[in-house]
Design a protein around this motif. Structure first.
Motif, PDB file in Angstrom:
ATOM      1  N   PRO A 101       0.812  -1.227   0.000  1.00 41.00           N
ATOM      2  CA  PRO A 101       0.000   0.000   0.000  1.00 41.00           C
ATOM      3  C   PRO A 101       0.841   1.271   0.000  1.00 41.00           C
ATOM      4  N   GLY A 104       2.832   1.838  -3.626  1.00 38.28           N
ATOM      5  CA  GLY A 104       2.038   2.415  -4.705  1.00 38.28           C
ATOM      6  C   GLY A 104       1.692   3.866  -4.465  1.00 38.28           C
ATOM      7  N   ARG A 105       1.291   4.178  -3.264  1.00 38.84           N
ATOM      8  CA  ARG A 105       0.908   5.553  -2.922  1.00 38.84           C
ATOM      9  C   ARG A 105       2.097   6.501  -3.069  1.00 38.84           C
ATOM     10  N   ASP A 108       2.984   7.130  -6.873  1.00 40.72           N
ATOM     11  CA  ASP A 108       2.076   8.047  -7.551  1.00 40.72           C
ATOM     12  C   ASP A 108       2.246   9.479  -7.060  1.00 40.72           C
ATOM     13  N   SER A 250      -6.789   7.634  -1.354  1.00 40.87           N
ATOM     14  CA  SER A 250      -6.174   6.922  -0.250  1.00 40.87           C
ATOM     15  C   SER A 250      -6.314   5.430  -0.507  1.00 40.87           C
ATOM     16  N   MET A 251      -5.589   4.604   0.264  1.00 43.96           N
ATOM     17  CA  MET A 251      -5.693   3.166   0.063  1.00 43.96           C
ATOM     18  C   MET A 251      -7.107   2.683   0.353  1.00 43.96           C
ATOM     19  N   SER A 401      -3.526   7.296 -10.444  1.00 43.55           N
ATOM     20  CA  SER A 401      -3.172   6.466  -9.286  1.00 43.55           C
ATOM     21  C   SER A 401      -2.801   5.053  -9.738  1.00 43.55           C
ATOM     22  N   THR A 404      -0.651   2.981  -7.281  1.00 46.47           N
ATOM     23  CA  THR A 404      -1.411   2.657  -6.073  1.00 46.47           C
ATOM     24  C   THR A 404      -2.256   1.413  -6.296  1.00 46.47           C
TER      25      THR A 404
END
Length: 471
Positions: A101, A104-105, A108, A250-251, A401, A404
């Motif tokens: 998580p 990926g965040r 991006d 957000s995740m 994204s 993410t």
């Protein structure tokens, strides 16, 4: 010498002949495709291909070099117990699952190139720390390796797809890129296996492949720094300004979107079912082959030529990737008659179905030949799976994204593999392979109904709208 060696060599030569023939056909077809069908222009396509393939070969080679050596290094040179070794493998998968998580965040928001360079650093450190027979350092090595693996199999592809969109390559051209990458990956795997064996024989230690792996990671990081452009989520204005992207989900939002979007849900189910099956097969193929030997063998007494069998698997994977490139070439009839989403959705459903049949066949096979060809058939689907799933992700995942979502899709299979390893997979080998076969059938149905069927309904709706406007 193993009495089965001539048999396995014969199978390897047969696969090599098929691969050579399909390679020649694919080469002739790709020349026509590149000269006539690339809307972004051969120059843009070639420039992006050269930037990416050098790095891709270096990072995948660094990964493949470690595979044949890591278990023996732990057990024979570091003298770890079976329980300590098993925990290190579990820790690597758990680290990948927990870090996905955040990987990926971060990619991006702060840049995919930056995180790919971070992969080079983390992987190099992991390869160097494993050289020391001190268990706490080995634990840190596996944690870093798990994080690096999460980056390798999500962020690199995100950088490539985003860069392809930036130079206005179409989905079919991105599919061609991904297919060629899978062919390169299979070839690198075969050569890396030979290189690992040569390095061990020359140096007299299983540490040598890890030193070479670290050097390749450093070279990849330097090459990225000199040739790659940065790209991020959040729109072109964010990429050009160099700011961190602030508007990605957000995740939790990404999970909600995945559950509510039919195509994303089908993609997640397919990736979880297939990659869990693939990694469990990696752990199970050796004892599965030993069990049907005459007399039955154990890992301690096995005389099967595992290196030759592994090379057969990699050639099978190359055959699959060449077949995908042939089927999706801009000059092929399938490409002409199908939109990219529909074509890759159908290929994905077929690939998952065939993979399930191959695993079910491996359970029923009671001889070496039957089990070998069942596993080779599964590896052939691997060669199709990677580019077809990459193509579907390039079409379905939102650009803002992309990394993410790509990282999020990797979490379920990491968790499932950890659970399987902790539950003792070898004693339940046939049940696990049979369960994987069933899961693949379910995933194939989901892709067929939710992705292919959804694309068909969307096409029909657009056709009705055009008819209404004409009337």
């Amino acid at each position: 010498m193993s009495s089965t060696r001539p048999f396995f060599l014969g199978q390897l030569y047969a696969l090599g002949g098929f691969t050579l023939g399909l390679s020649l056909l694919s080469w002739r077809q790709s020349k026509a495709s590149l000269s006539s069908a690339l809307t972004g222009g051969p120059t843009e396509y070639g420039r992006l291909w050269r930037k990416y393939i050098v790095v891709y070969i270096l990072v995948t080679a660094s990964d493949w070099l470690q595979g044949p050596a890591i278990y023996t290094l732990y057990r024979s040179e570091h003298h770890l117990s079976a329980e300590q070794t098993a925990f290190l493998f579990v820790l690597g998968f758990a680290s990948a699952a927990v870090s996905s998580p955040f990987v990926g965040r971060f990619a991006d928001s702060h840049g995919r190139k930056r995180l790919c360079q971070t992969f080079a650093l983390l992987s190099a450190l992991s390869s160097l720390l494993i050289l020391f027979p001190f268990y706490p350092l080995l634990l840190v090595s596996r944690i870093l390796g798990g994080i690096a693996t999460s980056v390798l199999f999500s962020v690199f592809e995100s950088w490539l797809v985003s860069s392809a969109h930036a130079v206005h390559l179409q989905d079919s051209e991105i599919s061609l890129l991904l297919g060629r990458c899978t062919v390169a990956n299979a070839l690198v795997a075969v050569l890396s296996g030979l290189a690992t064996e040569g390095l061990v024989q020359y140096s007299g230690t299983y540490k040598a492949p890890f030193v070479a792996s670290a050097a390749m990671c450093v070279a990849a990081g330097v090459f990225m720094g000199r040739t790659w452009e940065e790209n991020k989520g959040g729109g072109q204005e964010v990429k050009e300004s160099g700011r961190a992207a602030e508007n990605g989900p957000s995740m939790l939002d990404a999970v909600k979107s995945l559950m509510s979007n039919r195509s994303l849900f089908a993609l997640a189910l397919a990736q979880s079912a297939y990659e869990t099956s693939m990694y469990l097969m990696v752990f199970l193929w050796v004892p599965a082959m030993d069990a049907v030997s005459r007399p039955p063998l154990t890992p301690a007494t096995s005389t099967l030529p595992h290196g030759i069998i592994f090379s057969s698997f990699m050639l099978s994977m190359m055959l699959g990737s060449l077949l995908y490139s042939h089927l999706t070439s801009p000059t092929s009839r399938l490409h002409t008659n199908h939109a990219p989403l529909m074509l890759n959705g159908k290929l994905c459903a077929c690939t998952l179905s065939l993979a399930g049949v191959a695993l079910a066949s491996s359970v029923r096979a009671q001889g070496l030949a039957g089990r070998l060809w069942s596993f080779c058939a599964f590896e052939g689907t691997v060669g199709v799976y990677y580019p077809v799933m990459g193509a579907l992700r390039s079409i379905i995942l939102p650009e803002s994204s992309r990394a993410t979502y790509a990282a999020l899709l990797r979490i379920p299979y990491n968790v499932l593999v950890v659970f399987a390893l902790l539950s003792g997979i070898e004693s339940n080998r046939d049940a696990i392979l049979g369960g994987c076969s069933g899961a693949l059938a379910l995933a194939a149905a989901a892709i067929a109904v939710l992705v292919v069927g959804g694309a068909g309904r969307a096409d029909a709706e657009r056709e009705r709208e055009r008819d209404a406007l004409k009337s």
